[in-house]
Structure formats: structure tokens, C-alpha cells
Design a protein around this motif. Structure first.
Motif, PDB file in Angstrom:
ATOM      1  N   GLY A  40     -18.581 -30.090 -25.343  1.00  0.00           N
ATOM      2  CA  GLY A  40     -17.421 -29.391 -25.878  1.00  0.00           C
ATOM      3  C   GLY A  40     -17.307 -27.970 -25.353  1.00  0.00           C
ATOM      4  O   GLY A  40     -16.209 -27.497 -25.031  1.00  0.00           O
ATOM      5  N   LEU A  41     -18.428 -27.283 -25.248  1.00  0.00           N
ATOM      6  CA  LEU A  41     -18.412 -25.907 -24.750  1.00  0.00           C
ATOM      7  C   LEU A  41     -18.071 -25.856 -23.264  1.00  0.00           C
ATOM      8  O   LEU A  41     -17.234 -25.051 -22.831  1.00  0.00           O
ATOM      9  CB  LEU A  41     -19.750 -25.220 -25.023  1.00  0.00           C
ATOM     10  CG  LEU A  41     -19.845 -23.753 -24.640  1.00  0.00           C
ATOM     11  CD1 LEU A  41     -18.726 -22.924 -25.258  1.00  0.00           C
ATOM     12  CD2 LEU A  41     -21.197 -23.182 -25.047  1.00  0.00           C
ATOM     13  N   ALA A  69     -26.648 -20.222 -29.966  1.00  0.00           N
ATOM     14  CA  ALA A  69     -27.772 -21.120 -29.669  1.00  0.00           C
ATOM     15  C   ALA A  69     -27.364 -22.179 -28.648  1.00  0.00           C
ATOM     16  O   ALA A  69     -28.124 -22.484 -27.719  1.00  0.00           O
ATOM     17  CB  ALA A  69     -28.263 -21.779 -30.955  1.00  0.00           C
ATOM     18  N   LEU A  70     -26.189 -22.705 -28.796  1.00  0.00           N
ATOM     19  CA  LEU A  70     -25.671 -23.712 -27.864  1.00  0.00           C
ATOM     20  C   LEU A  70     -25.508 -23.116 -26.469  1.00  0.00           C
ATOM     21  O   LEU A  70     -25.914 -23.722 -25.469  1.00  0.00           O
ATOM     22  CB  LEU A  70     -24.327 -24.220 -28.389  1.00  0.00           C
ATOM     23  CG  LEU A  70     -23.638 -25.315 -27.630  1.00  0.00           C
ATOM     24  CD1 LEU A  70     -24.473 -26.585 -27.647  1.00  0.00           C
ATOM     25  CD2 LEU A  70     -22.271 -25.574 -28.247  1.00  0.00           C
ATOM     26  N   ALA A  71     -24.934 -21.929 -26.406  1.00  0.00           N
ATOM     27  CA  ALA A  71     -24.729 -21.256 -25.122  1.00  0.00           C
ATOM     28  C   ALA A  71     -26.067 -20.985 -24.432  1.00  0.00           C
ATOM     29  O   ALA A  71     -26.188 -21.165 -23.220  1.00  0.00           O
ATOM     30  CB  ALA A  71     -23.955 -19.955 -25.321  1.00  0.00           C
ATOM     31  N   GLN A  72     -27.067 -20.591 -25.212  1.00  0.00           N
ATOM     32  CA  GLN A  72     -28.371 -20.304 -24.615  1.00  0.00           C
ATOM     33  C   GLN A  72     -28.957 -21.542 -23.940  1.00  0.00           C
ATOM     34  O   GLN A  72     -29.544 -21.452 -22.864  1.00  0.00           O
ATOM     35  CB  GLN A  72     -29.342 -19.758 -25.660  1.00  0.00           C
ATOM     36  CG  GLN A  72     -30.642 -19.257 -25.060  1.00  0.00           C
ATOM     37  CD  GLN A  72     -30.431 -18.185 -23.989  1.00  0.00           C
ATOM     38  OE1 GLN A  72     -29.781 -17.180 -24.237  1.00  0.00           O
ATOM     39  NE2 GLN A  72     -30.969 -18.414 -22.793  1.00  0.00           N
ATOM     40  N   LYS A  73     -28.779 -22.703 -24.566  1.00  0.00           N
ATOM     41  CA  LYS A  73     -29.275 -23.953 -23.948  1.00  0.00           C
ATOM     42  C   LYS A  73     -28.573 -24.209 -22.609  1.00  0.00           C
ATOM     43  O   LYS A  73     -29.205 -24.643 -21.643  1.00  0.00           O
ATOM     44  CB  LYS A  73     -29.061 -25.133 -24.893  1.00  0.00           C
ATOM     45  CG  LYS A  73     -29.983 -25.120 -26.087  1.00  0.00           C
ATOM     46  CD  LYS A  73     -29.717 -26.281 -27.013  1.00  0.00           C
ATOM     47  CE  LYS A  73     -30.619 -26.182 -28.232  1.00  0.00           C
ATOM     48  NZ  LYS A  73     -30.348 -27.234 -29.215  1.00  0.00           N
ATOM     49  N   LEU A  74     -27.282 -23.934 -22.567  1.00  0.00           N
ATOM     50  CA  LEU A  74     -26.534 -24.155 -21.325  1.00  0.00           C
ATOM     51  C   LEU A  74     -26.877 -23.112 -20.268  1.00  0.00           C
ATOM     52  O   LEU A  74     -26.859 -23.412 -19.070  1.00  0.00           O
ATOM     53  CB  LEU A  74     -25.029 -24.170 -21.615  1.00  0.00           C
ATOM     54  CG  LEU A  74     -24.561 -25.365 -22.453  1.00  0.00           C
ATOM     55  CD1 LEU A  74     -23.106 -25.189 -22.865  1.00  0.00           C
ATOM     56  CD2 LEU A  74     -24.760 -26.676 -21.710  1.00  0.00           C
ATOM     57  N   ILE A  75     -27.200 -21.901 -20.704  1.00  0.00           N
ATOM     58  CA  ILE A  75     -27.678 -20.874 -19.770  1.00  0.00           C
ATOM     59  C   ILE A  75     -29.010 -21.318 -19.174  1.00  0.00           C
ATOM     60  O   ILE A  75     -29.223 -21.235 -17.957  1.00  0.00           O
ATOM     61  CB  ILE A  75     -27.808 -19.499 -20.470  1.00  0.00           C
ATOM     62  CG1 ILE A  75     -26.423 -18.951 -20.819  1.00  0.00           C
ATOM     63  CG2 ILE A  75     -28.594 -18.513 -19.600  1.00  0.00           C
ATOM     64  CD1 ILE A  75     -26.437 -17.754 -21.772  1.00  0.00           C
ATOM     65  N   ASP A  76     -29.900 -21.821 -20.037  1.00  0.00           N
ATOM     66  CA  ASP A  76     -31.219 -22.297 -19.583  1.00  0.00           C
ATOM     67  C   ASP A  76     -31.092 -23.444 -18.574  1.00  0.00           C
ATOM     68  O   ASP A  76     -31.951 -23.609 -17.714  1.00  0.00           O
ATOM     69  CB  ASP A  76     -32.071 -22.742 -20.769  1.00  0.00           C
ATOM     70  CG  ASP A  76     -32.456 -21.590 -21.687  1.00  0.00           C
ATOM     71  OD1 ASP A  76     -32.313 -20.407 -21.283  1.00  0.00           O
ATOM     72  OD2 ASP A  76     -32.886 -21.871 -22.834  1.00  0.00           O
ATOM     73  N   TYR A  81     -23.071 -18.934 -17.290  1.00  0.00           N
ATOM     74  CA  TYR A  81     -23.652 -17.595 -17.198  1.00  0.00           C
ATOM     75  C   TYR A  81     -22.784 -16.653 -18.017  1.00  0.00           C
ATOM     76  O   TYR A  81     -21.636 -16.972 -18.337  1.00  0.00           O
ATOM     77  CB  TYR A  81     -23.793 -17.125 -15.745  1.00  0.00           C
ATOM     78  CG  TYR A  81     -22.498 -16.905 -15.018  1.00  0.00           C
ATOM     79  CD1 TYR A  81     -21.923 -15.632 -14.936  1.00  0.00           C
ATOM     80  CD2 TYR A  81     -21.834 -17.963 -14.398  1.00  0.00           C
ATOM     81  CE1 TYR A  81     -20.732 -15.430 -14.256  1.00  0.00           C
ATOM     82  CE2 TYR A  81     -20.638 -17.760 -13.725  1.00  0.00           C
ATOM     83  CZ  TYR A  81     -20.096 -16.500 -13.657  1.00  0.00           C
ATOM     84  OH  TYR A  81     -18.911 -16.297 -12.996  1.00  0.00           O
ATOM     85  N   VAL A  82     -23.333 -15.513 -18.361  1.00  0.00           N
ATOM     86  CA  VAL A  82     -22.651 -14.563 -19.227  1.00  0.00           C
ATOM     87  C   VAL A  82     -22.399 -13.271 -18.466  1.00  0.00           C
ATOM     88  O   VAL A  82     -23.281 -12.776 -17.754  1.00  0.00           O
ATOM     89  CB  VAL A  82     -23.501 -14.284 -20.491  1.00  0.00           C
ATOM     90  CG1 VAL A  82     -22.891 -13.178 -21.322  1.00  0.00           C
ATOM     91  CG2 VAL A  82     -23.657 -15.559 -21.311  1.00  0.00           C
ATOM     92  N   VAL A  83     -21.193 -12.748 -18.631  1.00  0.00           N
ATOM     93  CA  VAL A  83     -20.830 -11.450 -18.069  1.00  0.00           C
ATOM     94  C   VAL A  83     -20.523 -10.544 -19.248  1.00  0.00           C
ATOM     95  O   VAL A  83     -19.776 -10.923 -20.158  1.00  0.00           O
ATOM     96  CB  VAL A  83     -19.601 -11.557 -17.144  1.00  0.00           C
ATOM     97  CG1 VAL A  83     -19.141 -10.186 -16.684  1.00  0.00           C
ATOM     98  CG2 VAL A  83     -19.892 -12.468 -15.968  1.00  0.00           C
ATOM     99  N   TYR A  84     -21.117  -9.354 -19.243  1.00  0.00           N
ATOM    100  CA  TYR A  84     -20.859  -8.406 -20.328  1.00  0.00           C
ATOM    101  C   TYR A  84     -19.515  -7.735 -20.113  1.00  0.00           C
ATOM    102  O   TYR A  84     -19.165  -7.362 -18.994  1.00  0.00           O
ATOM    103  CB  TYR A  84     -21.969  -7.351 -20.400  1.00  0.00           C
ATOM    104  CG  TYR A  84     -23.267  -7.932 -20.881  1.00  0.00           C
ATOM    105  CD1 TYR A  84     -23.538  -8.050 -22.238  1.00  0.00           C
ATOM    106  CD2 TYR A  84     -24.219  -8.378 -19.975  1.00  0.00           C
ATOM    107  CE1 TYR A  84     -24.721  -8.601 -22.687  1.00  0.00           C
ATOM    108  CE2 TYR A  84     -25.408  -8.929 -20.414  1.00  0.00           C
ATOM    109  CZ  TYR A  84     -25.656  -9.042 -21.775  1.00  0.00           C
ATOM    110  OH  TYR A  84     -26.822  -9.589 -22.214  1.00  0.00           O
TER     111      TYR A  84
END
Length: 142
Positions: A40-41, A69-76, A81-84
């Protein structure tokens, strides 16, 4: 307004369908080491665009830590990836190249699963259900 029994029946059917749909979707996604929520994400980011945890939480009507928590699993898994943003507290999630490939791969199998459920259901019937669900969403937001 329909009789109470018809209303109760409609909501009961929604509830009864949720579990078999989720279980079937998980069977389709399992071989790809992907959960329904992770799918879903990835789908949201691919189809709607980069998003913050807060935006996803609001859209899904869940608490922000669930999305984090879900996003962290997908990052792993190197799928997002995350942009500030200008505000360091604002983190915008994007799909990686690997995430884009995974989305395209999963989109095919998920659509095949969903199409198998729509046998003998007309396009018009699907449109009516979509309209009813959209109206229910709007009523929840009021």
C-alpha cells in the motif's frame, strides 16, 4: 433510506469481505516478501507521488508511528528513501529505482488477483460501488 436490515447487511458484507481479500492479497504478495501494508505504501508513493509519514497516516486514518515503522522496513529493503524538507522534522518518502521495479512487478500480480475477483461483475457495478465507498469516506471525514 433503506430499511435497517438492508443497511446492516451492507456493512456486514463489507466486513465479511475484508478478511478474505486481505488474506488473498497477502498470498499474492508473500512470495515477494511484501506485506499488504508495505504494498500500500509503495503503491501510494508510485501513484500519488512522494509523501510524508503524516500525509500517509491521514490518508489511511492510522497513527503516524504505524507509518514510520512501515517506512523503516521499506528503507531497510532499499525500496524507499527519505529526503528531509526545509523543516528537518518533515521527511518526504520517495521510491528508489529498486522500489519502482518492485512496484511494477507487484502491480501486475495484484491486478491479476483483483481481476479474478471481478469475474461476472460489470464495469457499471464497479462504478456504483466506488461511488458508495467514496461517499462513505466523505461521511467519515465529516
Amino acid at each position: 433510506m433503506k430499511e435497517d436490515t438492508h443497511l446492516n447487511s451492507m456493512f456486514a458484507k463489507f466486513k465479511i469481505l475484508q478478511r478474505p481479500y486481505a488474506n488473498g492479497l497477502q498470498q499474492v504478495l508473500g512470495p515477494y516478501q511484501m506485506s499488504e501494508a508495505q504494498w500500500g505504501l509503495i503503491r501510494y508513493i508510485s501513484e500519488v507521488g512522494p509523501a510524508t509519514n503524516s500525509e500517509i497516516a491521514l490518508y489511511w486514518s492510522v497513527e503516524k508511528p504505524s507509518v514510520t515503522a512501515l517506512a523503516q522496513k521499506l528503507i531497510d529493503q532499499h525500496l524507499i528513501y527519505v529526503v528531509y524538507g526545509t523543516d528537518k522534522r518533515k521527511k518526504v518518502m520517495h521510491l528508489t529505482e529498486e522500489g519502482i521495479v518492485k512496484y511494477q512487478q507487484l502491480k501486475k500480480v495484484v491486478h491479476a488477483f483483483q481481476a479474478s475477483l471481478l469475474v461476472d461483475i460489470t464495469e457499471e457495478e464497479c462504478e456504483v460501488v466506488e461511488k458508495v465507498l467514496e461517499k462513505l469516506q466523505q461521511n467519515f471525514r465529516k
